[in-house]
Design an enzyme around this catalytic site. Sequence first.
Site, PDB file in Angstrom:
ATOM      1  N   GLU A 338       0.948  -1.203   0.057  1.00  0.00           N
ATOM      2  CA  GLU A 338      -0.075  -0.231  -0.093  1.00  0.00           C
ATOM      3  C   GLU A 338       0.774   1.120  -0.023  1.00  0.00           C
ATOM      4  O   GLU A 338       0.584   2.315   0.750  1.00  0.00           O
ATOM      5  CB  GLU A 338      -0.891  -0.141   1.261  1.00  0.00           C
TER       6      GLU A 338
HETATM    7  C1  ACM Z   1      -2.408  -5.036   4.061  1.00  0.00           C
HETATM    8  O1  ACM Z   1      -3.581  -5.805   4.472  1.00  0.00           O
HETATM    9  N1  ACM Z   1      -2.347  -4.127   3.502  1.00  0.00           N
HETATM   10  C2  ACM Z   1      -1.305  -6.190   3.574  1.00  0.00           C
END
Ligand code: ACM
Length: 740
Positions: A338
Amino acid sequence: MRLLIKITLSLFLTVFFFACKKESSEQNTTNSSSPDKKEFATLNLMPVPAALKRTEGSYRLTKTFTLNVKDGAEPRLYNAANTFLRRLDGRTGLFFLQGVISKEIPQTVENSVLTISARRTGKIALYEDESYALTVTAEKITLDAVTDIGALRGLETLLQLLDSDENGYYFPCVEIKDQPRFPWRGLMIDASRHFMPIDVLKRNIDAMAAMKMNVLHFHLCDNQGWRIESKVYPKLTQLASDGQYYTQIQIKEIIQYAADHGIRVMPEFDVPGHATALLVAYPELGSAPGPYVMERNAGIFDPVLDPTNEQTYVFLDKLFAEMAALFPDEYFHIGGDENNGVHWKSNPKIQAFMQKNDMKTTMDLQTYFNNRILKTIKKQNKKMMGWEEILTETISKDAIIHSWLGKESLFKAASKGYQTLLSNGYYIDLMLPASEHYKADPLPPFEEWSEKEKKYKLTPEQEKLILGGEATMWAEIVTPMTVDSRIWPRTAAIAERLWSPGAVKDEDDMYRRLEVVSFRLDELGLTHIKNKDVILRNLANGGNIHALRILADVIEPYKVYTRNNGGLMYKSYSPFTLMADATSSDAKGARVFRKQVERYVASPTAEDKEEMKKSLAQWKDNHTAFLKLMKGSPVLKQLEKLSSNVSDVSSIGLEAIEKSSSDESWYNEKTAFIKAVKDSSVAKQHSDKTFEDGRCEIKILDAIQTLVDNTNKDLSNKRITTEKEAEEKKRKEKESAGEH
Ligand code: ACM
């Protein structure tokens, strides 16, 4: 067919017996064999063993029950044997004569009922042998394992075998030969979003061991907090932990505690994104000028390390050397998920670096960063693991890929020669029912793969690169008070998926056993059952919680991130002591009722009818008691509409169940009411403006609609057809607009 199963089973038992005899760490990931369901249908084993045979009779327990550990074992096994004995005594109340055994004061083998033997001490490492053979006869019990870790797993099975009748407690006679299907069966605990004190970790390690899980993945830092002491970089906890962190001594204590239970501890240090806390402490390593402030919301945020700054690598090199020395596990998780690239795109120096090095996307830059970090990790003799975003064309083959966005990445990684692990399907923070997680199999039969997945058909060698899976306990809206109820009992279903043969997948039987496992975990010290009442008492302002229990039995918190819509409704310091925190997935009253309705419309019985009427009447009448309680407890006001809706739809259910047929006006009126309740709930789930309904949904609406449908087949068929057409139209509109 049955005969074929029996022949297959006995063949398997023979083959398995020899496999157990030779020391082997090979894992059985195929779906070819599993014990006949008949063999465990009356037992409460979870996970179901790889091979199990019931034999005649039982071993009857008395206070003279004794056990012994054969020579050569380490204290770990003696400790586990003592714990076993006390747990068994605690359940049976027999006051066993045997006290505490140790290496120094053993019990002689001849005098013991239960003999435990392990050929060697197991390593706390991936692929260690966890197999065991357990035989219960009317006279004796033997538990043999290659390693003491296998013996620990076998002791848990024996405890689960305990049964009782009017004559007392007994172990049924069995022959069990057991081993895990996958070598990596983990639970990730996020201690950053909400700090989880040592006792939370210890009791969850106890539960993991009871479910034969073997990896605690420790998510130690994120935007909301840095939770581990660094002596090299003390500002991390001084400035970015709110005083809530583990000292290095505590970390060692947890690692030792886990090792005593045959469990590895793998740390995660999430870089280059998820870096707010790190950058609060050391803003000079950021990609934006700063200063940075601690994040209190949930979501994906911009702060990210600067991969073009050599000081970033100097910092991580020193920090990871310190952390790698603390954690003996061979694997080291660097997160890598992310990173939205926003601060990279807005930084001219970083843009110039990308241009100079022919990097077209921020992912190219992140792969450059990852490959440099990989060298740092390798220098510490560790293997680098990262979330699936790290899987790019040029990432080193030494990286381990953690699949979470979709299962496709798991198969893709294995097909390209990477070791890989599944968490997609095991996101317990989504508050989905246990059955959903139970369906998620890291390696189902090929016919069950999706079309997208099928393009990665794996060779047997590549299949072995799929190491197993991990449940992920993200803690944005989870506190030490509620964390157990988010993890358990659902994670036991995941543990079974990862340990037991793939063919063990009957959901009803899983729920039957899960019910027993759940209260046994509470016995073990978990708080998932007991804390529910603690929260309800708080809501009732010390009043009688009966009405709240009844309500909680048919409602569940909103799912899949809708409870905290947009991540802004709750801060990390918000109250997590309300109805959505007391309730959990798989609300039992609703689940049992749904099953009854399903059975009843297929084949009505007087018994089901009476049971359903009893439940519906209780739910209908509950609102009066709720209103009384609300007078002394204003915090309950937000649940008033929810409670009255439960009451009103239950009235409809009661009416429907007594009707053999209905006219159009009755059918339409009741259907419209149920739909209105549902639609308003969906609207609230997608709003970030209201706490009405306590961010909970009613889980009996569809079942009551089914009872209404049962009174008028023509109208219900018409309604269902119209709804399907509308859904299909919506789907097509979305498709043509380019949405998925
Ligand atoms: C995640 O859930 N960002 C690995």
